[in-house]
Design an enzyme around this catalytic site. Structure first.
Site, mmCIF file in Angstrom:
data_model
loop_
_atom_site.group_PDB
_atom_site.id
_atom_site.type_symbol
_atom_site.label_atom_id
_atom_site.label_comp_id
_atom_site.label_asym_id
_atom_site.label_seq_id
_atom_site.Cartn_x
_atom_site.Cartn_y
_atom_site.Cartn_z
ATOM 1 N N ARG A 1 0.819 -1.221 0.000
ATOM 2 C CA ARG A 1 0.000 0.000 0.000
ATOM 3 C C ARG A 1 0.846 1.263 0.000
ATOM 4 N NH1 ARG A 1 -2.271 -3.683 3.289
ATOM 5 N NH2 ARG A 1 -1.457 -2.608 5.111
ATOM 6 N N GLU B 1 4.167 -7.111 15.126
ATOM 7 C CA GLU B 1 3.371 -7.552 16.261
ATOM 8 C C GLU B 1 2.840 -8.965 16.065
ATOM 9 O OE1 GLU B 1 -0.360 -5.037 16.252
ATOM 10 O OE2 GLU B 1 0.620 -4.392 14.420
#
Length: 172
Positions: A58, A95
């Site tokens: 993106r 994460e």
């Protein structure tokens, strides 16, 4: 136009507990997409930049039109194995796993001032890796720009010392 209203929230993606901010709904709206790029250009005007680098995928969508509007070249930061020539690589932790970014050797020239552009600043893992990749390539990070900054995830803390530009600040 309220650009935040064009960003869709998808709960529990890519895994439970993660609230994903989907920008595809903003990109599908030509007026919203144009406004987002125009506003990012305006926010980045004061930065001394030679080239724009953006991580896949993106980041490409925002970095390329931003570079075009600013009259700058684009350097693509790709996942491993996607670039055909010799590359510089930097691995990093996310994460929910680990990843790496690569750039062609010589794509960023020593001393070149680089603006990093991505869609979302969350924990800062990807952009911190991009910063290290620019440094390994001999470039200087002139700033970092994002469409969205997710508040409460402390991603901005990983970017101390660099100008940070965000168009939207949304709750994580």
């Amino acid at each position: 136009m309220d650009l935040a209203s064009k960003v869709r929230l998808i709960k529990d993606f890519p895994k439970p507990g993660i609230n994903f901010r989907d920008i595809t709904t903003l990109l599908q709206d030509a007026g919203a997409f144009r406004q987002a790029v125009d506003e990012l250009v305006e926010l980045c005007k004061g930065l001394a930049v030679d080239v724009i680098a953006c991580p896949e995928a993106r980041g490409f969508v925002l970095g390329a039109p931003l570079a075009y509007a600013m009259g700058k070249g684009v350097v693509l930061l790709r996942k491993p194995g996607k670039l055909p020539g010799k590359t510089v690589c930097h691995s990093y932790e996310l994460e929910y796993g680990s990843d790496a970014l690569e750039v062609h050797e010589g794509a960023i020239q020593p001393g070149q001032k680089v603006l990093l552009v991505d869609d979302v600043l969350a924990t800062g893992g990807t952009v911190a890796a991009a910063v290290e990749l620019v440094k390994k390539s001999g470039g200087e990070v002139a700033g970092v720009a994002f469409l969205i900054e997710l508040l409460g995830l402390d991603g901005r803390e990983k970017l101390s010392g660099y100008p940070v530009v965000t168009l939207l600040q949304l709750e994580a």
